[in-house]
Design a protein around this motif. Structure first.
Motif, PDB file in Angstrom:
ATOM      1  N   PHE A   8       0.867  -1.188   0.000  1.00 10.27           N
ATOM      2  CA  PHE A   8       0.000   0.000   0.000  1.00 10.27           C
ATOM      3  C   PHE A   8       0.896   1.228   0.000  1.00 10.27           C
ATOM      4  CE2 PHE A   8      -2.352   3.071   2.949  1.00 10.27           C
ATOM      5  CZ  PHE A   8      -3.035   3.695   1.914  1.00 10.27           C
ATOM      6  N   ILE A  28      -4.450  -5.965  -5.195  1.00 10.97           N
ATOM      7  CA  ILE A  28      -5.875  -5.815  -4.861  1.00 10.97           C
ATOM      8  C   ILE A  28      -6.244  -6.759  -3.722  1.00 10.97           C
ATOM      9  CG2 ILE A  28      -8.236  -6.117  -5.721  1.00 10.97           C
ATOM     10  CD1 ILE A  28      -7.094  -5.173  -8.498  1.00 10.97           C
ATOM     11  N   ALA A  31      -5.040  -5.287  -0.502  1.00 11.57           N
ATOM     12  CA  ALA A  31      -5.911  -4.183  -0.070  1.00 11.57           C
ATOM     13  C   ALA A  31      -7.221  -4.722   0.501  1.00 11.57           C
ATOM     14  CB  ALA A  31      -6.176  -3.233  -1.240  1.00 11.57           C
ATOM     15  N   ASP A  32      -7.771  -5.749  -0.122  1.00 20.02           N
ATOM     16  CA  ASP A  32      -9.003  -6.359   0.388  1.00 20.02           C
ATOM     17  C   ASP A  32      -8.801  -6.897   1.806  1.00 20.02           C
ATOM     18  OD1 ASP A  32     -10.430  -5.839  -1.955  1.00 20.02           O
ATOM     19  OD2 ASP A  32     -10.109  -7.854  -2.778  1.00 20.02           O
ATOM     20  N   ARG A  61      -7.489   1.118  -3.242  1.00 20.21           N
ATOM     21  CA  ARG A  61      -8.023  -0.114  -3.817  1.00 20.21           C
ATOM     22  C   ARG A  61      -8.878   0.184  -5.044  1.00 20.21           C
ATOM     23  NH1 ARG A  61     -12.276  -3.036  -4.824  1.00 20.21           N
ATOM     24  NH2 ARG A  61     -12.137  -5.295  -4.709  1.00 20.21           N
TER      25      ARG A  61
END
Length: 132
Positions: A8, A28, A31-32, A61
């Motif tokens: 991130f 992704i 981030a989830d 995201r």
């Protein structure tokens, strides 16, 4: 407090380590996972950029998903890397996420290769064995 390392980056495109198996889908997924682990009061320490909150992570995201979806369409259409670079598919995202033209170009390239290249199972296996 959550420390994310380079999975991130607050306010800029991420540095995806494509050479060692990193890709947009993994970013992704990270981030989830972070979004599930945090709440509105959480403080998030990014790999680069200022300390963030859950809203900043959600915005990051959303940018990744937008980039993936746009690039997937171009890859499906059979566009080459040069075609994609010329199309500037992330021009609107660059305003917020790319501090330089080089950062924009590098992000386009890594997202393109994340989706266009077929994984070489032998090289993946070699990398795994070297880490053991």
């Amino acid at each position: 407090m959550l420390s994310t390392g380079d999975t991130f980056t607050n306010g800029r495109y991420p540095n995806i380590d494509f050479a060692n198996g990193g890709n947009i889908r993994g970013m992704i997924a990270a981030a989830d996972a972070y979004l599930k682990m945090t709440n509105a009061k959480s403080r998030i320490v990014p790999g680069h950029g200022p300390i963030a909150d859950k809203a900043a992570l959600a915005e990051y995201r959303a940018m990744l998903v937008t980039a993936r979806d746009r690039m997937a369409k171009l890859v499906k259409e059979g566009k080459s890397e040069d075609d994609v670079l010329a199309a500037k598919p992330f021009a609107d995202l660059d305003k917020k996420w790319a501090p330089t033209e080089l950062a924009s170009t590098n992000f386009i390239r890594v997202v393109y290769h994340s989706l266009a290249d077929k994984p070489d199972r032998k090289s993946v296996l070699k990398r795994m064995l070297r880490r053991s």
